[in-house]
Scaffold this motif. Sequence first.
Motif, PDB file in Angstrom:
ATOM      1  N   SER A  95       5.319  22.219  -6.825  1.00  0.00           N
ATOM      2  CA  SER A  95       4.011  22.148  -6.159  1.00  0.00           C
ATOM      3  C   SER A  95       2.943  22.169  -7.232  1.00  0.00           C
ATOM      4  O   SER A  95       3.192  22.613  -8.368  1.00  0.00           O
ATOM      5  CB  SER A  95       3.831  23.375  -5.259  1.00  0.00           C
ATOM      6  N   ILE A  96       1.732  21.771  -6.848  1.00  0.00           N
ATOM      7  CA  ILE A  96       0.587  22.029  -7.736  1.00  0.00           C
ATOM      8  C   ILE A  96       0.472  23.547  -7.964  1.00  0.00           C
ATOM      9  O   ILE A  96      -0.014  23.991  -9.008  1.00  0.00           O
ATOM     10  CB  ILE A  96      -0.714  21.415  -7.146  1.00  0.00           C
ATOM     11  N   ALA A  97       1.013  24.315  -6.999  1.00  0.00           N
ATOM     12  CA  ALA A  97       1.030  25.776  -7.127  1.00  0.00           C
ATOM     13  C   ALA A  97       2.028  26.251  -8.183  1.00  0.00           C
ATOM     14  O   ALA A  97       2.061  27.434  -8.516  1.00  0.00           O
ATOM     15  CB  ALA A  97       1.367  26.417  -5.774  1.00  0.00           C
ATOM     16  N   GLY A  98       2.828  25.323  -8.703  1.00  0.00           N
ATOM     17  CA  GLY A  98       3.708  25.645  -9.826  1.00  0.00           C
ATOM     18  C   GLY A  98       3.031  25.405 -11.160  1.00  0.00           C
ATOM     19  O   GLY A  98       3.600  25.666 -12.218  1.00  0.00           O
ATOM     20  N   LYS A  99       1.806  24.874 -11.102  1.00  0.00           N
ATOM     21  CA  LYS A  99       1.031  24.589 -12.322  1.00  0.00           C
ATOM     22  C   LYS A  99      -0.169  25.513 -12.450  1.00  0.00           C
ATOM     23  O   LYS A  99      -0.658  25.754 -13.548  1.00  0.00           O
ATOM     24  CB  LYS A  99       0.525  23.134 -12.295  1.00  0.00           C
ATOM     25  N   GLU A 100      -0.702  25.919 -11.307  1.00  0.00           N
ATOM     26  CA  GLU A 100      -1.914  26.748 -11.283  1.00  0.00           C
ATOM     27  C   GLU A 100      -1.713  27.875 -10.274  1.00  0.00           C
ATOM     28  O   GLU A 100      -0.991  27.685  -9.294  1.00  0.00           O
ATOM     29  CB  GLU A 100      -3.112  25.979 -10.703  1.00  0.00           C
ATOM     30  N   ALA A 101      -2.425  28.972 -10.477  1.00  0.00           N
ATOM     31  CA  ALA A 101      -2.477  30.002  -9.435  1.00  0.00           C
ATOM     32  C   ALA A 101      -3.792  29.837  -8.691  1.00  0.00           C
ATOM     33  O   ALA A 101      -4.775  29.360  -9.261  1.00  0.00           O
ATOM     34  CB  ALA A 101      -2.403  31.382 -10.054  1.00  0.00           C
ATOM     35  N   TYR A 102      -3.828  30.157  -7.406  1.00  0.00           N
ATOM     36  CA  TYR A 102      -5.077  30.081  -6.652  1.00  0.00           C
ATOM     37  C   TYR A 102      -5.263  31.348  -5.839  1.00  0.00           C
ATOM     38  O   TYR A 102      -4.299  32.095  -5.624  1.00  0.00           O
ATOM     39  CB  TYR A 102      -5.123  28.813  -5.783  1.00  0.00           C
ATOM     40  N   PRO A 103      -6.485  31.617  -5.418  1.00  0.00           N
ATOM     41  CA  PRO A 103      -6.745  32.886  -4.730  1.00  0.00           C
ATOM     42  C   PRO A 103      -5.804  33.086  -3.550  1.00  0.00           C
ATOM     43  O   PRO A 103      -5.643  32.175  -2.731  1.00  0.00           O
ATOM     44  CB  PRO A 103      -8.201  32.743  -4.255  1.00  0.00           C
ATOM     45  N   LYS A 104      -5.194  34.239  -3.476  1.00  0.00           N
ATOM     46  CA  LYS A 104      -4.291  34.664  -2.405  1.00  0.00           C
ATOM     47  C   LYS A 104      -2.953  33.907  -2.402  1.00  0.00           C
ATOM     48  O   LYS A 104      -2.121  34.112  -1.527  1.00  0.00           O
ATOM     49  CB  LYS A 104      -4.955  34.536  -1.022  1.00  0.00           C
ATOM     50  N   GLY A 105      -2.769  33.033  -3.391  1.00  0.00           N
ATOM     51  CA  GLY A 105      -1.511  32.269  -3.437  1.00  0.00           C
ATOM     52  C   GLY A 105      -0.401  33.016  -4.169  1.00  0.00           C
ATOM     53  O   GLY A 105       0.784  32.656  -4.070  1.00  0.00           O
ATOM     54  N   ASN A 106      -0.814  34.038  -4.917  1.00  0.00           N
ATOM     55  CA  ASN A 106       0.034  34.859  -5.799  1.00  0.00           C
ATOM     56  C   ASN A 106       1.552  34.618  -5.781  1.00  0.00           C
ATOM     57  O   ASN A 106       2.095  33.972  -6.670  1.00  0.00           O
ATOM     58  CB  ASN A 106      -0.287  36.341  -5.580  1.00  0.00           C
ATOM     59  N   VAL A 107       2.253  35.133  -4.780  1.00  0.00           N
ATOM     60  CA  VAL A 107       3.726  35.083  -4.836  1.00  0.00           C
ATOM     61  C   VAL A 107       4.242  33.667  -4.581  1.00  0.00           C
ATOM     62  O   VAL A 107       5.206  33.233  -5.223  1.00  0.00           O
ATOM     63  CB  VAL A 107       4.357  36.111  -3.866  1.00  0.00           C
ATOM     64  N   TYR A 108       3.584  32.917  -3.690  1.00  0.00           N
ATOM     65  CA  TYR A 108       4.001  31.512  -3.513  1.00  0.00           C
ATOM     66  C   TYR A 108       3.851  30.778  -4.848  1.00  0.00           C
ATOM     67  O   TYR A 108       4.769  30.067  -5.275  1.00  0.00           O
ATOM     68  CB  TYR A 108       3.160  30.835  -2.421  1.00  0.00           C
ATOM     69  N   CYS A 109       2.707  30.954  -5.508  1.00  0.00           N
ATOM     70  CA  CYS A 109       2.497  30.297  -6.806  1.00  0.00           C
ATOM     71  C   CYS A 109       3.566  30.748  -7.809  1.00  0.00           C
ATOM     72  O   CYS A 109       4.088  29.928  -8.580  1.00  0.00           O
ATOM     73  CB  CYS A 109       1.107  30.617  -7.360  1.00  0.00           C
ATOM     74  N   ALA A 110       3.907  32.020  -7.781  1.00  0.00           N
ATOM     75  CA  ALA A 110       4.930  32.526  -8.718  1.00  0.00           C
ATOM     76  C   ALA A 110       6.275  31.859  -8.450  1.00  0.00           C
ATOM     77  O   ALA A 110       6.995  31.500  -9.387  1.00  0.00           O
ATOM     78  CB  ALA A 110       5.044  34.044  -8.583  1.00  0.00           C
ATOM     79  N   THR A 111       6.612  31.672  -7.182  1.00  0.00           N
ATOM     80  CA  THR A 111       7.915  31.034  -6.899  1.00  0.00           C
ATOM     81  C   THR A 111       7.918  29.596  -7.401  1.00  0.00           C
ATOM     82  O   THR A 111       8.929  29.111  -7.905  1.00  0.00           O
ATOM     83  CB  THR A 111       8.281  31.043  -5.393  1.00  0.00           C
ATOM     84  N   LYS A 112       6.797  28.904  -7.264  1.00  0.00           N
ATOM     85  CA  LYS A 112       6.770  27.503  -7.708  1.00  0.00           C
ATOM     86  C   LYS A 112       6.663  27.410  -9.235  1.00  0.00           C
ATOM     87  O   LYS A 112       7.184  26.462  -9.825  1.00  0.00           O
ATOM     88  CB  LYS A 112       5.643  26.746  -7.005  1.00  0.00           C
ATOM     89  N   HIS A 113       6.031  28.401  -9.882  1.00  0.00           N
ATOM     90  CA  HIS A 113       6.096  28.445 -11.351  1.00  0.00           C
ATOM     91  C   HIS A 113       7.551  28.669 -11.783  1.00  0.00           C
ATOM     92  O   HIS A 113       7.993  28.124 -12.803  1.00  0.00           O
ATOM     93  CB  HIS A 113       5.203  29.563 -11.903  1.00  0.00           C
ATOM     94  N   ALA A 114       8.284  29.454 -11.011  1.00  0.00           N
ATOM     95  CA  ALA A 114       9.709  29.670 -11.339  1.00  0.00           C
ATOM     96  C   ALA A 114      10.484  28.360 -11.197  1.00  0.00           C
ATOM     97  O   ALA A 114      11.341  28.036 -12.033  1.00  0.00           O
ATOM     98  CB  ALA A 114      10.302  30.740 -10.428  1.00  0.00           C
ATOM     99  N   VAL A 115      10.176  27.597 -10.152  1.00  0.00           N
ATOM    100  CA  VAL A 115      10.847  26.294  -9.989  1.00  0.00           C
ATOM    101  C   VAL A 115      10.535  25.400 -11.193  1.00  0.00           C
ATOM    102  O   VAL A 115      11.416  24.704 -11.715  1.00  0.00           O
ATOM    103  CB  VAL A 115      10.424  25.613  -8.657  1.00  0.00           C
ATOM    104  N   ASP A 116       9.292  25.452 -11.657  1.00  0.00           N
ATOM    105  CA  ASP A 116       8.887  24.661 -12.828  1.00  0.00           C
ATOM    106  C   ASP A 116       9.738  25.053 -14.046  1.00  0.00           C
ATOM    107  O   ASP A 116      10.267  24.203 -14.764  1.00  0.00           O
ATOM    108  CB  ASP A 116       7.396  24.916 -13.094  1.00  0.00           C
ATOM    109  N   ALA A 117       9.912  26.354 -14.252  1.00  0.00           N
ATOM    110  CA  ALA A 117      10.711  26.836 -15.398  1.00  0.00           C
ATOM    111  C   ALA A 117      12.175  26.435 -15.227  1.00  0.00           C
ATOM    112  O   ALA A 117      12.841  26.038 -16.197  1.00  0.00           O
ATOM    113  CB  ALA A 117      10.582  28.347 -15.525  1.00  0.00           C
ATOM    114  N   LEU A 118      12.681  26.532 -14.003  1.00  0.00           N
ATOM    115  CA  LEU A 118      14.086  26.172 -13.768  1.00  0.00           C
ATOM    116  C   LEU A 118      14.311  24.680 -13.995  1.00  0.00           C
ATOM    117  O   LEU A 118      15.354  24.272 -14.511  1.00  0.00           O
ATOM    118  CB  LEU A 118      14.513  26.576 -12.354  1.00  0.00           C
ATOM    119  N   THR A 119      13.325  23.874 -13.605  1.00  0.00           N
ATOM    120  CA  THR A 119      13.453  22.427 -13.836  1.00  0.00           C
ATOM    121  C   THR A 119      13.591  22.144 -15.323  1.00  0.00           C
ATOM    122  O   THR A 119      14.466  21.377 -15.750  1.00  0.00           O
ATOM    123  CB  THR A 119      12.208  21.693 -13.277  1.00  0.00           C
ATOM    124  N   LYS A 120      12.729  22.780 -16.121  1.00  0.00           N
ATOM    125  CA  LYS A 120      12.778  22.561 -17.577  1.00  0.00           C
ATOM    126  C   LYS A 120      14.115  23.051 -18.138  1.00  0.00           C
ATOM    127  O   LYS A 120      14.717  22.404 -18.994  1.00  0.00           O
ATOM    128  CB  LYS A 120      11.618  23.287 -18.257  1.00  0.00           C
TER     129      LYS A 120
END
Length: 252
Positions: free
Chosen positions: A140-165
């Motif tokens: 998600s774009i939420a895997g690239k940036e954090a946004y207000p109140k997105g915290n844990v959803y953004c963290a999960t998509k940042h994790a997907v980004d790391a797993l992809t790499k």
Amino acid sequence: MPIAFITGATSGFGKSTALIFARNGWDVIINGRRSDRLNQLEQEINSETPNTRVLKLPFDVRDRNIVAETIERLSDDWKSIEVLVNNAGLASGLAPIHEGNIDDWEVMIDTNIKGLLYVSRAIMPGMVARKSGHIINISSIAGKEAYPKGNVYCATKHAVDALTKSMRIDLLPYGIRVTSVDPGAAETEFSLVRFGGDEERASQVYKGYTPLRPEDIADIIFYAASRPSHVTLNDILVTPLAQANTSNFHKD
Ligand code: NDP
Ligand code: 8X3
């Protein structure tokens, strides 16, 4: 026919992705928890492309044992999965982190990170043995940036980004492609799920601009999967025209 395995195919991106692969001559394995939706999708595919083989796997990606057993027991004619689309996922709630609902956190972490890992862990060894395959993770774009109140959803998509790499590095010797598709705002059941079925609140998210459609994302996924075999699209960030980043929209 080559086989594509799509998680979360009962709605949104996953459903459109199953349809586009079927239309292009692929056999499809479709997953999601709602069996009635999988039956409907099978019928839709059968009526459009009668030669497509469809296998329905109605499991919860959070159930580690069921995921492993189901994939282990695939018959020989379904085992050679060429493309895995790790799409099943969700946001649950939208709250400042100090007020976050811990059950919401658990469901997002269990689905978006652990579920993706369980499915991938079951399918990757076959790709490695065949020295062929393509994993497409829906971040998600939420895997690239954090946004207000997105915290844990953004963290999960940042994790997907790391797993992809990480997948791309570890699977490099085996000729397996790994792609991340990172959509911005797309109108699916995503917001309905995030807001616990509140249709009015969900529809507000997409007012005043044209959001992405599930078909737009399916097109991109299929495009990535259909490049010549020496070409890997690593990371595709896509937003509606009216969205510059997670927080800046141009609305009417
Ligand atoms: P939808 O809610 O329309 O679809 C989500 C799909 O995931 C459904 O098929 C659902 O099936 C499945 N799913 C959810 N939990 C599970 C589970 N535990 N086990 C198996 N399947 C599950 O949303 P989208 O199509 O928008 O979402 C697809 C992916 O795209 C998600 O990973 C989401 O985070 C991501 N995304 C969405 C964006 C958007 O704006 N819409 C933007 C960026 C990324 P069922 O309920 O039947 O199990
Ligand atoms: C879904 C898009 O911006 O709501 O991943 O996180 S966003």
